[in-house]
Design an enzyme around this catalytic site. Sequence first.
Site: not given
Lengths: 411, 338
Positions: B29, B59-60, B82-85, B89, B129
Amino acid sequence: MTTEWQSLSLHVPGPPVRPGDRPDFSQMQIPRAGEVRRPPVDVAASDIHDLAYSVVRVLNRQGEAVGPWVPALDVDALKLGLRAMMKTRAFDVRMMMAQRQGKTSFYMQCTGEEAIACGFQTALGTGDMNFPTYRQQGLLIAQDWPLVDLMNQIFSNQADRLRGRQLPVLYSAREAGFFSVSGNLGTQYVQAVGWAMASAIRGDTRVAAGWIGEGSTAESDFHSALVFASVYRPPVILNVVNNQWAISSNQAVAGGESATFAARAHGYGIPSLRADGNDYLAVRAVADWAVERARRNLGPTLIEWVTYRVGPHSSSDDPSRYRPKEESDAWPLGDPIERLKKHLIVLGAWSEERHTQLQAEIEDEVLAAAREAERHGTLHDGPRPSAADMFRGVYKDMPRHLREQRQEMGV
Amino acid sequence: MPRRTMVEAIRDAMDVMMARDDRVVVFGEDVGYFGGVFRCTEGLQRKYGPTRCFDTPISESGIVGVAVGMAAYGLRPVAEIQFADYMYPGYDQIVSEAARLRYRSAGEFTAPIVVRMPCGGGIFGGQTHSQSPEALFTHVCGLKTVIPSNPYDAKGLLIAAIEEDDPVIFLEPKRIYNGPFDGHHDRPVVPWSRHPLSETPDGYYTVPLGQAALRREGSAVTVLAYGTMVHVAEAAAAETGVDAEIIDLRTLVPLDVDAIERSVRKTGRCVILHEATRTSGFGAELSAQVQERCFYHLEAPIARVTGWDTPYPHAQEWDYFPGPDRVARALQSVLEGG
């Protein structure tokens, strides 16, 4: 609290009938064979929205091939198709029996759905890649992939190429363009899109085919696959096999009551078709159309194959508990083998006698393969993959902690 | 020797590998034109074109799913979450697909992918985040899990990860992207340029996966740390004067148990640090390993200093973060023990 509104109620869908009721497919709208137009392969998705609510059919009740979708197949190609379907069915019968005899833990048939995989495979070329579900054994059998190899996997025996690691029927056959079957539902749909993206990134000419059941279209991976296919337009054919039943859940539970599965492609701008999955000629024609689109860099196509799961979901399932036993006989699209057989007879290229003879030959071939596979062992009897094999292949090179665990086990 | 921030080192690793191997593709992303929200892919699309470095839909599961398919084809995808958090998905694709593909296909198909993701707190990112989900990956067989603490390692480890034939989870502690951080949030930000490990050679080099690094030699107590917590450990040792031996694990799976064992047998004491929540965190595995391998050399119970077992809070960020004061207390208490 006073309100002008009536109480809300939740719609919980289900099949029209249950065990003991008369089968009812009156809701299905099935056009006559030959009735649906064949658009050019570069058609805009928006110009064929109606085809997602129709059914492409070629073989009519009289066994004739009619209309614009008749594929250019000679009699020999049709006979090969018939043979592949009959072999797939005979293989299923033998393996289901082997499961009942305790030679393996689990089996899954594709009875009634043979035309889809067997027909689709013939539209692909060398190097193309299928990302199948567990009910596409026909992709391999149509290529004359050795039955013994499949049986070795089913028996998890010493000759199993997957070394006993994978549940029966979750084959892998790279050379045959058959990606390792996960067993998790829907996950591989988006991988097919990724494989096709890679082919396009590399300027290759190969295409990918994703496979999913109508029930698993409810998974988020289905949506992810369609989004990525829509965004990057890779050479991928997205197959949805709608066999009406996801174990005991009728296709209505996956949303089939509100729209067809083919229609889901509309929101993504992906051309989609709905086709008679029990009509070998329609399968081949529609597959050819979609593969040509992919090959000509026109992007993805979604195909809903309308069919019926005649057998149980798996060897662990008993469909008489949730649907009428007579339902498969009432299925309006008939049986794919019977329909192609009738067509060949109409063409004057086949007869009941030759059919009976071929059936006997195939059964002998399948039986001989089963005997050979059994010589390599079955799940509970005879040689099987070693315990040490369990530790191999988790990583390319075995890391220290796995070596230590293997030593701890003493193998 | 050129000096780089973590961001520059990570970007340089991808640049080096994209130039060396045209199978390497980078996506995620906002990573294409914009260069990523943390700038880790800045300039790569311009240099290598939009089919080698591109933006993806949000869309992970799609990002990881297509990466698996591309890897099966023969590419070397480097995907950014974009973030491990936001990883969850895509977790099914990592756990059920990438991690097991080699095993279940008996090597017919493999998934040599790198999934990069910024992790950890310290930037007032709140619960969505700031997470450190490393234990969710170390528990999965078939994955390798890497977490660098400085620019030199970040570049060398990422190049090694891209060359790996197995899937690698590459966790990037975002608080140290642009400067080392010792947990003293009230002090001025320090740039990487003053840190010796910001010296990163140009071009190709690797830091092998599975090897820990000794950050401070000591005799009194072994500190096991990774990512941001390595810097916190160094601060705590300096401030308390405790002669701590600080081991930067760098790779969690495969784990360098030799380095751990050697050090704990020498010091007889062990403190384990991580930012992630405590229960079933990676520290539990480390503690078990130390106990199994070094029990008769231990002079005191093993201590863990970790994030609390709560979601990562916003206003209470510095109450949550296991900073140098908490580490200092643990060092002193382990020294008093036994």
